[in-house]
Design a protein around this motif. Structure first.
Motif, PDB file in Angstrom:
ATOM      1  N   LYS A 138      -2.686 -32.420  43.794  1.00 46.93           N
ATOM      2  CA  LYS A 138      -2.092 -31.936  44.735  1.00 46.93           C
ATOM      3  C   LYS A 138      -0.856 -30.746  44.478  1.00 46.93           C
ATOM      4  CE  LYS A 138       1.918 -35.131  45.340  1.00 46.93           C
ATOM      5  NZ  LYS A 138       2.886 -34.768  45.570  1.00 46.93           N
ATOM      6  N   ASP A 139      -0.953 -30.705  43.028  1.00 48.95           N
ATOM      7  CA  ASP A 139      -0.006 -29.457  42.541  1.00 48.95           C
ATOM      8  C   ASP A 139      -0.678 -28.541  42.102  1.00 48.95           C
ATOM      9  OD1 ASP A 139       2.339 -30.964  43.556  1.00 48.95           O
ATOM     10  OD2 ASP A 139       2.359 -32.381  41.899  1.00 48.95           O
ATOM     11  N   PHE A 140      -1.807 -28.658  41.147  1.00 43.53           N
ATOM     12  CA  PHE A 140      -2.369 -27.580  40.459  1.00 43.53           C
ATOM     13  C   PHE A 140      -3.873 -27.882  40.441  1.00 43.53           C
ATOM     14  CE2 PHE A 140      -1.926 -31.126  37.575  1.00 43.53           C
ATOM     15  CZ  PHE A 140      -3.092 -30.921  36.519  1.00 43.53           C
ATOM     16  N   VAL A 141      -4.533 -26.601  40.036  1.00 43.76           N
ATOM     17  CA  VAL A 141      -5.905 -26.375  39.776  1.00 43.76           C
ATOM     18  C   VAL A 141      -6.282 -26.338  38.412  1.00 43.76           C
ATOM     19  CG1 VAL A 141      -6.488 -25.738  42.309  1.00 43.76           C
ATOM     20  CG2 VAL A 141      -5.981 -24.148  40.589  1.00 43.76           C
ATOM     21  N   SER A 142      -7.438 -26.573  37.832  1.00 48.06           N
ATOM     22  CA  SER A 142      -7.612 -26.107  36.471  1.00 48.06           C
ATOM     23  C   SER A 142      -9.015 -25.302  36.700  1.00 48.06           C
ATOM     24  CB  SER A 142      -8.221 -27.332  35.738  1.00 48.06           C
ATOM     25  OG  SER A 142      -6.891 -28.195  35.364  1.00 48.06           O
ATOM     26  N   LEU A 143      -9.227 -24.172  36.028  1.00 47.92           N
ATOM     27  CA  LEU A 143     -10.232 -23.186  36.144  1.00 47.92           C
ATOM     28  C   LEU A 143     -10.600 -23.342  34.661  1.00 47.92           C
ATOM     29  CD1 LEU A 143      -9.471 -22.125  38.904  1.00 47.92           C
ATOM     30  CD2 LEU A 143     -10.076 -20.031  37.943  1.00 47.92           C
ATOM     31  N   VAL A 144     -12.219 -23.313  34.265  1.00 54.83           N
ATOM     32  CA  VAL A 144     -12.560 -23.125  33.222  1.00 54.83           C
ATOM     33  C   VAL A 144     -13.275 -21.715  33.184  1.00 54.83           C
ATOM     34  CG1 VAL A 144     -14.449 -23.968  31.487  1.00 54.83           C
ATOM     35  CG2 VAL A 144     -13.155 -25.670  32.646  1.00 54.83           C
ATOM     36  N   ASN A 145     -13.066 -20.834  32.133  1.00 54.71           N
ATOM     37  CA  ASN A 145     -13.661 -19.678  32.108  1.00 54.71           C
ATOM     38  C   ASN A 145     -13.893 -19.552  30.359  1.00 54.71           C
ATOM     39  OD1 ASN A 145     -14.546 -17.134  31.637  1.00 54.71           O
ATOM     40  ND2 ASN A 145     -13.103 -16.315  33.403  1.00 54.71           N
ATOM     41  N   LYS A 146     -15.171 -19.487  29.750  1.00 54.56           N
ATOM     42  CA  LYS A 146     -15.562 -19.488  28.623  1.00 54.56           C
ATOM     43  C   LYS A 146     -14.902 -20.601  27.651  1.00 54.56           C
ATOM     44  CE  LYS A 146     -16.278 -14.555  28.809  1.00 54.56           C
ATOM     45  NZ  LYS A 146     -15.680 -13.447  28.459  1.00 54.56           N
ATOM     46  N   GLU A 147     -14.032 -20.197  26.877  1.00 53.50           N
ATOM     47  CA  GLU A 147     -13.509 -21.475  26.082  1.00 53.50           C
ATOM     48  C   GLU A 147     -11.958 -21.721  26.479  1.00 53.50           C
ATOM     49  OE1 GLU A 147     -15.265 -22.748  23.472  1.00 53.50           O
ATOM     50  OE2 GLU A 147     -16.834 -21.443  24.510  1.00 53.50           O
ATOM     51  N   GLU A 148     -11.586 -21.196  27.862  1.00 55.88           N
ATOM     52  CA  GLU A 148     -10.181 -21.507  28.170  1.00 55.88           C
ATOM     53  C   GLU A 148     -10.203 -22.362  29.312  1.00 55.88           C
ATOM     54  OE1 GLU A 148      -7.873 -17.475  27.182  1.00 55.88           O
ATOM     55  OE2 GLU A 148      -8.794 -17.570  29.206  1.00 55.88           O
ATOM     56  N   ILE A 149      -9.233 -23.331  29.455  1.00 59.12           N
ATOM     57  CA  ILE A 149      -8.977 -24.162  30.663  1.00 59.12           C
ATOM     58  C   ILE A 149      -7.561 -23.470  30.903  1.00 59.12           C
ATOM     59  CG2 ILE A 149      -8.621 -26.245  31.752  1.00 59.12           C
ATOM     60  CD1 ILE A 149     -10.493 -27.489  29.494  1.00 59.12           C
ATOM     61  N   VAL A 150      -7.573 -22.829  32.432  1.00 60.49           N
ATOM     62  CA  VAL A 150      -6.248 -22.496  32.798  1.00 60.49           C
ATOM     63  C   VAL A 150      -5.895 -23.408  34.085  1.00 60.49           C
ATOM     64  CG1 VAL A 150      -5.053 -20.523  33.979  1.00 60.49           C
ATOM     65  CG2 VAL A 150      -7.037 -19.928  32.455  1.00 60.49           C
ATOM     66  N   ARG A 151      -4.614 -23.854  34.016  1.00 59.66           N
ATOM     67  CA  ARG A 151      -3.859 -24.676  35.089  1.00 59.66           C
ATOM     68  C   ARG A 151      -2.960 -23.548  35.916  1.00 59.66           C
ATOM     69  NH1 ARG A 151      -5.209 -27.711  31.128  1.00 59.66           N
ATOM     70  NH2 ARG A 151      -6.067 -29.711  31.495  1.00 59.66           N
ATOM     71  N   LEU A 152      -3.275 -23.583  37.108  1.00 59.69           N
ATOM     72  CA  LEU A 152      -2.523 -22.922  38.050  1.00 59.69           C
ATOM     73  C   LEU A 152      -1.750 -23.583  38.974  1.00 59.69           C
ATOM     74  CD1 LEU A 152      -2.131 -19.693  38.814  1.00 59.69           C
ATOM     75  CD2 LEU A 152      -4.314 -19.914  40.136  1.00 59.69           C
ATOM     76  N   SER A 153      -0.623 -23.407  39.312  1.00 54.54           N
ATOM     77  CA  SER A 153       0.104 -23.965  40.439  1.00 54.54           C
ATOM     78  C   SER A 153      -0.663 -23.764  41.905  1.00 54.54           C
ATOM     79  CB  SER A 153       1.518 -23.592  40.499  1.00 54.54           C
ATOM     80  OG  SER A 153       2.045 -24.174  41.851  1.00 54.54           O
ATOM     81  N   ILE A 154      -0.861 -24.542  42.694  1.00 53.39           N
ATOM     82  CA  ILE A 154      -1.439 -24.192  44.001  1.00 53.39           C
ATOM     83  C   ILE A 154      -0.550 -23.448  44.765  1.00 53.39           C
ATOM     84  CG2 ILE A 154      -2.040 -25.271  46.215  1.00 53.39           C
ATOM     85  CD1 ILE A 154      -3.620 -27.469  44.686  1.00 53.39           C
ATOM     86  N   PHE A 155       0.770 -23.528  44.598  1.00 59.60           N
ATOM     87  CA  PHE A 155       2.040 -22.905  45.573  1.00 59.60           C
ATOM     88  C   PHE A 155       1.554 -21.375  45.227  1.00 59.60           C
ATOM     89  CE2 PHE A 155       6.013 -20.935  45.582  1.00 59.60           C
ATOM     90  CZ  PHE A 155       6.306 -21.118  47.099  1.00 59.60           C
ATOM     91  N   HIS A 156       1.198 -20.905  44.050  1.00 63.51           N
ATOM     92  CA  HIS A 156       0.931 -19.571  43.808  1.00 63.51           C
ATOM     93  C   HIS A 156      -0.226 -18.975  43.837  1.00 63.51           C
ATOM     94  CE1 HIS A 156       5.197 -19.130  41.895  1.00 63.51           C
ATOM     95  NE2 HIS A 156       4.820 -20.488  41.527  1.00 63.51           N
ATOM     96  N   ILE A 157      -1.387 -19.816  44.388  1.00 63.96           N
ATOM     97  CA  ILE A 157      -2.625 -19.187  44.956  1.00 63.96           C
ATOM     98  C   ILE A 157      -2.251 -18.652  46.222  1.00 63.96           C
ATOM     99  CG2 ILE A 157      -4.848 -19.993  45.530  1.00 63.96           C
ATOM    100  CD1 ILE A 157      -4.750 -22.221  43.813  1.00 63.96           C
ATOM    101  N   LYS A 158      -2.493 -17.068  46.143  1.00 62.36           N
ATOM    102  CA  LYS A 158      -2.503 -16.554  47.325  1.00 62.36           C
ATOM    103  C   LYS A 158      -3.634 -16.416  47.867  1.00 62.36           C
ATOM    104  CE  LYS A 158       1.046 -13.908  45.159  1.00 62.36           C
ATOM    105  NZ  LYS A 158       1.125 -13.064  43.851  1.00 62.36           N
TER     106      LYS A 158
END
Length: 195
Positions: free
Chosen positions: A113-133
């Motif tokens: 409910k607070d963040f999402v995780s994205l996998v791109n190549k060798e990276e896992i990026v966690r991003l706050s849902i609030f900051h998804i435009k």
């Protein structure tokens, strides 16, 4: 923005925000509790988080350029709210935000409910849902003019583009497989500890 006000714009061509990398002109296809579905020429279907929208602009004379003929059977993701939309995009290759330093793409692997995780190549990026435009996942309608010019392009250019698109699709597929493999390994470990 108020959902009832936004519903007024369904099937109308508007500009979301006045400028900057997140500004787009497109046709409002649908409205959820806290997001809108905008069909754009550049990016196809883009789902805008209404908490991040600063303004809507509508040209009273209908002069905003939008040269896409929308088929009657055109489909896109439907959801009650932005959280449900994100849940429906799990394990899809998505693009979050249109530009600037917050632009990112990858396989959407985990949603809370607070963040999402994205996998791109060798990276896992966690991003706050609030900051998804905004978010998109590749549904796009080609313009008629582009299709005609693509048909007239030389075979050399066409084969180069095909090879590049095959390589990009291969990278996306590798990322998807890593996410699925990672999730299966996590489930197997949990099952072993239960036993």
């Amino acid at each position: 923005m108020n959902k009832d006000i936004i519903k007024y714009f369904i099937d109308r061509v508007i500009r979301v925000n006045r400028g900057g990398p997140e500004s787009r002109i497109g046709k409002v296809m649908d409205v959820g509790d806290d997001f809108i579905v905008l069909l754009t020429e550049e990016d196809g279907v883009v789902y805008y988080n209404t908490n991040q929208i600063k303004s809507f602009t509508e040209n009273m004379k209908g002069q905003m350029e939008f040269n896409i003929e929308v088929p009657n059977d055109f489909e896109f993701k439907n959801a009650a709210n932005f959280q449900d939309l994100l849940d429906s995009l799990k394990f899809q290759w998505v693009k979050i935000n249109r530009g600037g330093p917050e632009k990112i793409e990858g396989v959407l692997s985990d949603i809370t409910k607070d963040f999402v995780s994205l996998v791109n190549k060798e990276e896992i990026v966690r991003l706050s849902i609030f900051h998804i435009k905004n978010i998109s996942f590749g549904v796009k309608i080609e313009k008629e003019d582009e299709e005609k010019s693509n048909n007239q392009a030389s075979s050399k250019t066409g084969s180069q583009e095909t090879n590049q698109s095959k390589m990009a699709e291969s990278k996306k597929q590798e990322s998807r497989q890593k996410v699925v493999k990672s999730n299966n390994n996590s489930r197997n470990k949990k099952n072993k500890t239960k036993n």
